[in-house]
Design a protein around this motif. Structure first.
Motif, short mmCIF file in Angstrom:
data_model
loop_
_atom_site.label_atom_id
_atom_site.label_comp_id
_atom_site.label_asym_id
_atom_site.label_seq_id
_atom_site.Cartn_x
_atom_site.Cartn_y
_atom_site.Cartn_z
N MET A 1 0.73 -1.25 -0.14
CA MET A 1 -0.05 0.05 -0.09
C MET A 1 0.81 1.50 -0.06
O MET A 1 0.81 2.25 -0.63
CB MET A 1 -0.85 0.14 1.49
N GLY A 3 3.88 1.59 -1.06
CA GLY A 3 4.58 1.76 -2.29
C GLY A 3 3.69 2.27 -3.45
O GLY A 3 4.00 3.17 -4.19
N GLY A 4 2.20 1.79 -3.26
CA GLY A 4 1.41 2.24 -4.10
C GLY A 4 1.08 3.89 -4.20
O GLY A 4 1.11 4.40 -4.95
N ALA A 5 1.07 4.17 -2.48
CA ALA A 5 0.73 5.64 -2.37
C ALA A 5 1.74 6.10 -2.91
O ALA A 5 1.41 7.66 -3.48
CB ALA A 5 0.61 5.67 -0.91
N LEU A 6 3.04 6.00 -2.92
CA LEU A 6 4.41 6.75 -3.27
C LEU A 6 4.24 6.96 -4.87
O LEU A 6 4.57 8.07 -5.41
CB LEU A 6 5.59 6.05 -2.87
N ILE A 7 3.70 5.89 -5.59
CA ILE A 7 3.70 5.93 -7.20
C ILE A 7 2.55 6.95 -7.30
O ILE A 7 2.59 7.84 -8.21
CB ILE A 7 3.19 4.50 -7.54
N GLY A 8 1.44 7.05 -6.49
CA GLY A 8 0.47 8.21 -6.67
C GLY A 8 1.00 9.48 -6.48
O GLY A 8 0.85 10.29 -7.11
N ALA A 10 4.03 10.65 -6.75
CA ALA A 10 4.76 11.04 -8.11
C ALA A 10 3.83 11.50 -9.13
O ALA A 10 4.38 12.49 -9.91
CB ALA A 10 5.64 9.66 -8.46
N ALA A 11 2.88 10.82 -9.31
CA ALA A 11 2.11 10.99 -10.33
C ALA A 11 1.56 12.54 -10.16
O ALA A 11 1.33 13.23 -11.05
CB ALA A 11 0.83 10.14 -10.61
N VAL A 12 1.00 12.63 -8.91
CA VAL A 12 0.26 14.07 -8.66
C VAL A 12 1.49 15.17 -8.56
O VAL A 12 1.19 16.29 -9.12
CB VAL A 12 -0.24 13.99 -7.25
N LEU A 13 2.69 14.98 -8.26
CA LEU A 13 3.60 15.89 -8.30
C LEU A 13 3.98 16.16 -9.60
O LEU A 13 4.15 17.37 -10.02
CB LEU A 13 5.05 15.34 -7.90
N ILE A 97 -2.55 4.01 -14.06
CA ILE A 97 -2.69 4.83 -12.73
C ILE A 97 -3.25 6.23 -13.10
O ILE A 97 -4.29 6.52 -12.71
CB ILE A 97 -1.24 5.26 -12.24
N SER B 10 9.85 13.50 -9.20
CA SER B 10 8.77 12.50 -9.61
C SER B 10 9.20 11.17 -9.84
O SER B 10 8.94 10.14 -9.27
CB SER B 10 7.87 13.25 -10.77
N GLY B 17 8.50 4.06 -5.00
CA GLY B 17 7.17 3.30 -5.15
C GLY B 17 7.36 1.94 -5.69
O GLY B 17 6.69 0.83 -5.26
N LEU B 20 9.25 -0.45 -3.28
CA LEU B 20 8.71 -0.71 -2.05
C LEU B 20 7.37 -1.77 -2.36
O LEU B 20 7.09 -2.56 -1.47
CB LEU B 20 8.23 0.51 -1.30
N SER B 21 6.62 -1.63 -3.40
CA SER B 21 5.42 -2.17 -3.62
C SER B 21 5.57 -3.45 -4.13
O SER B 21 4.73 -4.15 -4.20
CB SER B 21 4.65 -1.17 -4.89
N VAL B 46 -1.64 -2.23 -4.28
CA VAL B 46 -0.80 -1.24 -4.61
C VAL B 46 -1.43 -0.33 -5.73
O VAL B 46 -1.36 0.92 -5.55
CB VAL B 46 0.48 -1.75 -5.33
N GLY B 50 -2.34 3.54 -5.31
CA GLY B 50 -1.84 4.33 -6.27
C GLY B 50 -2.85 5.06 -6.96
O GLY B 50 -2.78 6.48 -7.01
N LEU B 51 -3.89 4.56 -7.39
CA LEU B 51 -5.13 5.00 -8.07
C LEU B 51 -5.86 6.02 -7.11
O LEU B 51 -6.36 7.12 -7.63
CB LEU B 51 -6.04 4.07 -8.38
N VAL B 53 -4.60 7.82 -4.52
CA VAL B 53 -4.06 8.93 -4.12
C VAL B 53 -4.07 10.01 -5.51
O VAL B 53 -3.96 11.12 -5.42
CB VAL B 53 -2.48 8.81 -4.09
N THR B 54 -3.68 9.21 -6.68
CA THR B 54 -3.64 10.03 -7.92
C THR B 54 -4.96 10.71 -8.33
O THR B 54 -5.17 11.79 -8.63
CB THR B 54 -3.32 9.23 -9.16
#
Lengths: 132, 147
Positions: A1, A3-8, A10-13, A97, B10, B17, B20-21, B46, B50-51, B53-54
């Motif tokens: 979770m 790690g997934g949030a970090l990917i998010g 990154a996308a938002v940034l 994503i 980014s 990410g 870690l994921s 994961v 990610g989805l 948060v985005t």
């Protein structure tokens, strides 16, 4: 979770700062296909950033092992991934994503298709042909 | 320079990410794709994380008048479904399922110096350039519909 949030994040940034979709196939493909584009500098900066955790994890001996697959399969699969993601304008990050997050119908269709085909491929390789 | 710095940050966060994921581990990815075998659903969380948060972050971004270091948001506007989208995604899915690398993790593993990933990345670049050549010729019927 996490790690997934970090990917998010990154996308938002990338959207907040540069107004861009974080699509890896598009970023790499853009550099390869159109190196003289004004976007090349930020795309290369993104790839340089991506390399940092890879190099650090590698030095710590913590980077996940490569798959055990024949060389021909690796090259064929790489080619298909490159060709397919450019043809479909996106990969797991751009469609999976960023696209799904903005409820794009094209991304929904793309994700449904590549997940289904990837699942079927693994099924055939592991359970029909046996062993990978 | 700010645009390059934010892109660098980014990319760095994205790489962390992926690591870690478990997305950077092809064994985990193939386990996730093996729905009809001993399925490992952890990567679904994961993608879900990610989805979420985005989606929330994009809502917040797009309420602002524009991005911080560029003039406008550049968001794809197309909503049509064409043959290229389905065929391309199917070819991508086939390659992903064979090895377990999609473009991000492949580049990450290439940067870590894994030989297999370097071969994969070289072939991936060849595939991308191949599409560039194919796209410049009129070989797909869908091109006419694109208008």
């Amino acid at each position: 979770m996490a790690g997934g949030a970090l990917i998010g994040v990154a996308a938002v940034l990338l959207m907040l700062a540069n107004g861009r979709i974080m699509g890896i196939a598009g970023i790499v493909g853009g550099v390869a296909q159109d190196p003289r584009s004004p976007d090349t500098s930020w795309r290369l900066a993104f790839l340089a950033g991506l390399a940092v955790p890879a190099v650090v994890a590698s030095m710590l001996g913590a980077f996940p092992a490569a798959p055990v697959v024949g060389g021909g399969v690796v090259v064929a699969a790489g080619f298909l991934v490159g060709l397919g993601t450019r043809m479909a304008n996106g990969c797991t990050s751009g469609h999976g994503i960023c696209g799904l997050a903005r409820l794009s119908p094209r991304s929904l269709a793309a994700v449904g298709t590549f997940m289904a085909v990837a699942g079927l491929t693994v099924f055939v390789a592991r359970h029909v042909l046996g062993g990978m | 320079m700010r645009r390059q710095f934010s892109a660098f940050a980014s990319g760095l966060l994205f790489g962390c990410g992926l690591l870690l994921s478990g997305m950077a581990d092809p064994a985990r990815v193939l386990g996730f794709l093996d729905v009809l075998g001993v399925w490992d659903p952890s990567l679904a969380f994961v993608m879900g994380g990610g989805l979420t948060v985005t989606a929330l972050g994009y809502q917040w971004c797009l309420r602002r008048s524009g991005p911080l270091c560029a003039v406008t948001y550049q968001i794809p506007q197309r909503r049509d479904l064409d043959a290229r989208l389905f065929l391309g995604s199917a070819l991508f899915g086939l390659g992903w399922g064979l090895v377990g690398y999609c473009p991000g993790p492949a580049l990450l593993a290439g940067a870590a110096g894994l030989g297999t990933a370097l071969w994969f990345c070289a072939a991936m670049l060849a595939g991308m350039l191949c599409w560039r050549l194919m796209e410049s010729g009129d070989w797909l019927p869908a091109k006419a519909a694109k208008g």
